[in-house]
Design a protein around this motif. Structure first.
Motif, PDB file in Angstrom:
ATOM      1  N   UNK A 136       0.837  -1.188   0.000  1.00 57.14           N
ATOM      2  CA  UNK A 136       0.000   0.000   0.000  1.00 57.14           C
ATOM      3  C   UNK A 136       0.872   1.238   0.000  1.00 57.14           C
ATOM      4  N   UNK A 137       0.254   2.372  -0.282  1.00 56.80           N
ATOM      5  CA  UNK A 137       0.968   3.631  -0.265  1.00 56.80           C
ATOM      6  C   UNK A 137       0.275   4.593   0.678  1.00 56.80           C
ATOM      7  N   UNK A 173       3.208  15.988  -0.444  1.00 53.86           N
ATOM      8  CA  UNK A 173       3.244  15.168  -1.669  1.00 53.86           C
ATOM      9  C   UNK A 173       4.328  14.094  -1.638  1.00 53.86           C
ATOM     10  N   UNK A 174       4.821  13.779  -0.467  1.00 53.85           N
ATOM     11  CA  UNK A 174       5.767  12.668  -0.298  1.00 53.85           C
ATOM     12  C   UNK A 174       4.929  11.394  -0.163  1.00 53.85           C
ATOM     13  N   UNK A 175       5.272  10.383  -0.945  1.00 56.74           N
ATOM     14  CA  UNK A 175       4.540   9.118  -0.902  1.00 56.74           C
ATOM     15  C   UNK A 175       5.464   8.009  -0.442  1.00 56.74           C
TER      16      UNK A 175
END
Length: 51
Positions: free
Chosen positions: A10-11, A17-19
């Motif tokens: 999963x993310x 906006x850092x994933x």
């Protein structure tokens, strides 16, 4: 992410906006024990697809 009709990982995306992508471990806690999931995640990332 799905692999063989199972959740491969999963993310989580943060406000900056850092994933972070996490591989669901079946046998071990490091990527070397999950080559199929790692390969799938890497290919999607290189191809510009969503993780």
């Amino acid at each position: 992410m799905m692999s063989s009709n199972q959740v491969a990982g999963y993310t989580r995306t943060y406000a900056n906006k850092m994933t972070f992508a996490t591989i669901k471990a079946r046998r071990g806690h490091t990527a070397e024990y999950n080559p199929d999931q790692c390969s799938l995640m890497f290919k999607r990332w290189i191809d510009g697809e969503s993780l």
